[in-house]
Design a protein around this motif. Structure first.
Motif, PDB file in Angstrom:
ATOM      1  N   PHE A 164       0.804  -1.207   0.000  1.00 24.16           N
ATOM      2  CA  PHE A 164       0.000   0.000   0.000  1.00 24.16           C
ATOM      3  C   PHE A 164       0.841   1.263   0.000  1.00 24.16           C
ATOM      4  N   PHE A 165       1.900   1.228   0.740  1.00 26.01           N
ATOM      5  CA  PHE A 165       2.777   2.401   0.778  1.00 26.01           C
ATOM      6  C   PHE A 165       3.332   2.689  -0.604  1.00 26.01           C
ATOM      7  N   MET A 166       3.860   1.618  -1.213  1.00 33.76           N
ATOM      8  CA  MET A 166       4.442   1.815  -2.538  1.00 33.76           C
ATOM      9  C   MET A 166       3.402   2.241  -3.539  1.00 33.76           C
ATOM     10  N   GLY A 167       2.250   1.533  -3.538  1.00 24.95           N
ATOM     11  CA  GLY A 167       1.211   1.881  -4.491  1.00 24.95           C
ATOM     12  C   GLY A 167       0.790   3.326  -4.328  1.00 24.95           C
ATOM     13  N   GLY A 168       0.549   3.691  -3.077  1.00 27.24           N
ATOM     14  CA  GLY A 168       0.078   5.042  -2.828  1.00 27.24           C
ATOM     15  C   GLY A 168       1.086   6.091  -3.258  1.00 27.24           C
ATOM     16  N   VAL A 169       2.317   5.922  -2.837  1.00 26.60           N
ATOM     17  CA  VAL A 169       3.319   6.934  -3.165  1.00 26.60           C
ATOM     18  C   VAL A 169       3.595   6.979  -4.657  1.00 26.60           C
ATOM     19  N   VAL A 184      -1.609   6.499 -15.336  1.00 25.96           N
ATOM     20  CA  VAL A 184      -1.558   5.390 -14.392  1.00 25.96           C
ATOM     21  C   VAL A 184      -2.495   5.680 -13.236  1.00 25.96           C
ATOM     22  N   ASP A 185      -3.495   4.850 -13.073  1.00 28.56           N
ATOM     23  CA  ASP A 185      -4.461   5.138 -12.013  1.00 28.56           C
ATOM     24  C   ASP A 185      -4.068   4.434 -10.731  1.00 28.56           C
ATOM     25  N   LEU A 186      -4.851   4.726  -9.690  1.00 28.56           N
ATOM     26  CA  LEU A 186      -4.493   4.240  -8.355  1.00 28.56           C
ATOM     27  C   LEU A 186      -4.455   2.721  -8.292  1.00 28.56           C
ATOM     28  N   LEU A 187      -5.457   2.103  -8.884  1.00 31.32           N
ATOM     29  CA  LEU A 187      -5.510   0.655  -8.797  1.00 31.32           C
ATOM     30  C   LEU A 187      -4.319  -0.001  -9.491  1.00 31.32           C
ATOM     31  N   SER A 188      -3.944   0.553 -10.613  1.00 32.23           N
ATOM     32  CA  SER A 188      -2.783  -0.010 -11.293  1.00 32.23           C
ATOM     33  C   SER A 188      -1.553   0.120 -10.424  1.00 32.23           C
TER      34      SER A 188
END
Lengths: 746, 219
Positions: A164-169, A184-188
């Protein structure tokens, strides 16, 4: 450098490596040209040609040929690295293999062929299972269960945090950066984060194998890499499904949590079932020892595949199967099967690991790439940062619950040892045609390369620098085993006194359950009742015996400690020679001494006047020399054992018995018997006593046939009948000589 | 009532300072002590023998004996007491404390030695400073006693092999006529070096040092 120390005439290794590469590439490219040849033949048949002496038909062996060639290449590379010693000490093997893969990929691309990529079926179904099975089967269960809480926290919470940290940042960075990345969207991003956040067991194994750190750290990092598979599977599927759709609801989140439990516990359950099946099967294999190893492999593989069918965690299933099966299988299978299992597992996992790294290199060259500086650099940096933050944060919480806290050094190694590897790459490869797929793949490859090369290469000097405790190489001794068990019971007892039902209490209950119910079903025969200490002791004895036989020399000879060093008191207590008067004693001694001389004379006369030469002396000299060494050990052992055990009337001294057994019984003690006799005069009191044993019992056997076993009752020395025996002895030396010449085909 | 309570608190505080347990842990141990002793001030062997959890334990007698062994009190006395008070109880429990993060290597070594000393005392029943072959044999026999009928021979063989190992590690070259008296404390330390006692011989319960943690833990 290394070339200078090559023996004359041997092919320089680097040159041979290059030659191999060229040969291989040529073959690989030739394989692509081959199909054309086959088509020519039908057209030639109509002409009257001669019988074709030599044909070229590559097609139908093509697939196995290529596979074998790849594997051969991989193994030759592995060989090559160890021939060049300096390199293999600095650079871990995994790095070298990736480099080789890069080179091979480069060659293939240069020729213009399409290089094979590490496709996911190949990886997940064929290359990964052997490595995991090897790891699971030989998992050190005790440290694993002692630290299972810590490992689970790192695996589950740590991976979630990373993802989650990586995805979010990443999402934030992409939005800030704009341009190519804005789409690139959040889910990707979360999907990408979940792929790249998992610590990889293959890479961890490959690197940690070579640095030999202490058991605790090894099991922490390695256990984490194994158990995070469940988390990865769930997150991956979750985000993959929903990145297509575009949104994630709360319900989906809840379902994901449920899914996580199903995946992990289901995987464990499937593995345990197959493990029990395998253990049960091994109970009946006592007549078909040869196929025993196959059961272990097949049941485990089935466990993996069955778990994969239901999208459960295949890795956890495999681990559960190996761990469950192992204690029972090892109690049931023969020693040779055990060795076979061990070596086959090591072999397969070694080949798999090598192939994975080479393919990783090849795929890097082959695959389509989309390089974006920001994305890639941020990924790499984020990986490190989130890992460090995760480890530190979690350790702070974990240390509140641990008995033995994790120090800063430990935390550093755990954080630094979080390597990414081929699983991340394959998962990326598995992605359906996502618009950002190539971008992701490139970033993943970079992260993998970075962790394997940079972290892999520097971890060894860092371990040295930080003076991290290393693994103790010594095998467990019987004392340690005794005290480990003692400690277990002690701690359980103290917990009982405290009234606290802790860790040890439950472990004790599990052991008892295991002993009373499970072992009875799964272990064949009487070994089911054998306590652990005894099985350990038996294994140790067998190992020592085999070592002794193999080395052919006496490792345990006097000069070192033997039983008599420990119990001379027992010896003196046990050997109560009945009290007889001084005069009598002197007389007996005199008689026996003369007897001894007579016996020796008989021996000498036997060898001088006898028609037959002593076969041991002449024909089998070398053989018996070798055997002598072995048997001397045996004999010493027996003698010292004999010394310490109270003179049992039933017991027949081995030296004595030898004389009258026929040779064709091939008693191994025979030659030693002959030798021992000649040793006579210089021997220690021990020898004299055993020789002493010989003389009186000659009496009863005089009438019996040569080769008859002596009846057992007359073992005690210095009894009242001695002087009678002595008389008879002196009276019949000739019969004695004849008797002595009888045994077997001399 | 109030006066005695403050007195007990003082005693606890004193104990806590002396032994290194936290106040909370001392209070919990005291509660357990009262439970075991039936609200008396001392416990005897019978009190401990009544504990159900110890029933299936093969080395039950040694454990109970260890509580009453004066050597574990580090007073310099030897022999066995008939009853022990709370202080002695806590002293024995002290041997099972885990190492803290702040300990230096010397502290850890000292702790390890203390724990090994406890074990040694458990084995050396006649207090002659060595574990003789007979004593060691007894240890192995006890260990195997609850595991079913394997016979004394196996226990003897194992104990002999273990003794042999100790001798060969510590005194590698012995003449055939020399006699290895028994395992001294130094040898004992040597052979168990690999086990790292300070990390293993610990009770988790004693690790709990905040009051919120013991909610839900059975007593």
């Amino acid at each position: 450098m290394a070339l200078s120390c090559q023996p004359l005439g041997s092919f320089p290794p680097r040159l041979s490596v290059c030659v191999l590469l060229i040969v291989f590439v040529a073959a690989a490219s030739a394989s692509h040209d081959a199909p054309q040849d086959g088509t020519h033949d039908p057209t030639n048949v109509t002409h009257k040609k001669g019988f074709p002496v030599l044909l070229f038909n590559y097609d139908h062996v093509r697939t196995p040929f290529e596979i074998s060639l790849w594997i051969l290449l991989a193994l030759l590379m592995k060989l090559g690295f160890h021939v060049i010693p300096r390199v293999s000490q600095v650079v871990p093997e995994s790095c070298l293999l990736i480099v080789v893969g890069l080179l091979v990929g480069g060659f293939i691309k240069a020729i213009g062929e399409k290089a094979p990529a590490l496709d996911d079926t190949l990886f997940f179904l064929y290359l990964l299972p052997p490595i995991i099975l090897d790891a699971g089967y030989f998992l050190p269960v005790r440290p694993f269960t002692e630290n299972v809480g810590t490992i689970l926290v790192f695996a589950v919470v740590g991976t979630l945090w990373n993802a989650f940290f990586m995805g979010g940042v990443m999402y934030g960075v992409c939005q800030l950066e704009g341009g190519q990345l804005a789409s690139v969207d959040l889910l990707s991003c979360l999907l990408f984060g979940s792929i790249v956040s998992a610590v990889d067991p293959v890479a961890v194994l490959a690197v940690f194998e070579e640095i030999h750190i202490n058991e605790l750290l090894h099991i922490l990092v390695f256990g984490e890499s194994l158990l995070n598979d469940a988390v990865t599977v769930v997150l991956y599927h979750l985000f993959k499904e929903f990145s297509a759709v575009g949104t994630v609801t709360v319900l989906d989140g809840v379902l994901a949590v449920v899914c996580f439990f199903v995946v992990s516990l289901g995987g464990l359950l499937v593995g345990a079932i197959y493990g029990v099946l395998g253990a049960f099967t091994s109970r009946f294999t006592s007549h078909t020892r040869v196929i025993e190893p196959l059961f272990v492999f097949l049941y485990s593989y089935m466990a993996y595949l069955s778990a994969e069918v239901f999208h459960l965690s295949g890795i956890m299933s495999l681990i559960a199967c190996g761990v469950t099966m192992r204690p029972y299988v090892e109690a049931n299978v023969s020693h040779k099967s055990y060795t076979t299992i061990k070596y086959f597992l090591k072999m397969w996992s070694s080949v798999s690991e090598t192939l994975i790294f080479i393919f990783l290199g090849v795929s890097t060259v082959a695959g389509p790439h989309a390089w974006n500086w920001t994305f890639v650099v941020v990924t790499v940096v984020l990986c490190l940062v989130s890992r460090v933050m995760g480890v530190i944060g979690l350790t702070y919480v974990i240390n509140k619950f641990r008995i033995v806290k994790l120090t800063k050094k430990d935390q550093f190694i755990v954080a630094y040892g979080g390597l990414r590897g081929a699983i991340a790459y394959s998962l990326g490869f598995l992605l359906p045609d996502h618009p950002m797929k190539t971008l992701f793949l490139t970033a993943i490859i970079t992260v993998v390369f970075f962790t394997v090369f940079v972290q892999g290469m520097t971890i060894r000097p860092l371990v040295e620098l930080l003076a991290v405790k290393k693994k103790m190489e010594t095998r467990r001794s019987i004392n340690e085993e005794i005290h480990t068990q003692f400690l277990d019971h002690l701690l359980t007892g103290i917990e009982g006194v405290c009234g606290h039902y802790g860790h040890h209490h439950w472990k004790d209950k599990l052991n008892r359950f295991n002993k009373t119910y499970v072992k009875r079903w799964l272990i064949a025969g009487e070994r089911s009742m054998e306590p652990q200490l005894i099985s350990f002791y038996n294994k140790m004895e067998m190992r020592q015996a085999m070592m002794m036989v193999e080395s052919g020399s006496s490792a345990k000879l006097p000069g070192l400690i033997s039983m008599q060093n420990i119990q001379p008191k027992v010896e003196s207590r046990g050997r109560t020679i009945p009290k007889i008067s001084k005069g009598r004693e002197e007389e007996i001694r005199r008689i026996l001494r003369s007897n001894l001389q007579q016996t020796k004379q008989r021996l000498r006369s036997y060898s001088r006047h006898d028609l037959f030469a002593d076969p041991f002396e002449d024909m089998n000299e070398n053989l018996s020399e070798m055997r002598f060494r072995k048997q001397r050990v045996e004999m010493e052992r027996r003698m010292s054992h004999y010394l310490t055990v109270p003179a049992n009337r039933q017991e027949t001294p081995p030296v004595r018995r030898v004389r009258f057994e026929s040779d064709d019984q091939e008693s191994s003690r025979e030659s030693s018997g002959v030798r021992a006799r000649n040793v006579g005069p210089n021997s220690s009191p021990a020898d004299a006593i055993s020789v002493l044993e010989e003389s009186p019992p000659l009496r009863p056997n005089r009438r019996s046939d040569g080769g008859a076993r002596r009846s057992a009752e007359h073992g005690a020395p210095a009894t009242d009948d001695d002087d009678d025996d002595a008389e008879e002895e002196k009276g019949e030396p000739q019969t004695q000589a004849r008797r002595v010449s009888d045994p077997g085909p001399n | 009532m109030g006066a005695s309570q403050t007195r007990t608190e003082d005693v606890f505080q004193e104990l806590s300072d002396k032994t290194g347990f936290s106040l909370e842990q001392i209070r919990i141990l005291h509660r357990r002590f009262r439970q075991l002793s039936g609200d008396e001030d001392t416990i005897s062997k019978e009190n401990l023998e009544k504990i159900q959890a110890l029933d299936k334990n093969p080395i039950r007698n040694q454990i109970i004996e260890a509580f009453f062994d004066k050597r574990n009190q580090n007073d310099g006395e030897v022999g066995s007491s008939r009853e022990i008070g709370f202080q002695q109880f806590v002293k024995v429990m002290c041997h099972f404390k885990p190492p803290t993060l702040k300990m230096t290597t010397e502290d850890k070594e000292a702790m390890r030695r203390e724990k090994l000393r406890f074990l040694f005392n458990m084995h050396d029943t006649d207090n002659d400073g060595t574990i003789t072959l007979d004593e060691y044999r007894k240890v192995v026999e006890e260990l195997l006693s609850k595991s079913g009928a394997i016979g004394l021979e196996a226990a003897k063989a194992i104990a002999d092999a273990a003794m042999l190992e100790v001798a060969s590690i510590n005194v590698p070259h012995m003449e055939p006529h020399e006699f290895y008296e028994g395992i001294t404390f130094e040898h004992f330390e040597q052979i168990l070096k690999g086990l790292e006692m300070e990390s293993r011989m610990n009770i988790r319960f004693l690790d709990v040092d905040t009051s919120t943690m013991h909610c839900g833990k059975s007593q």
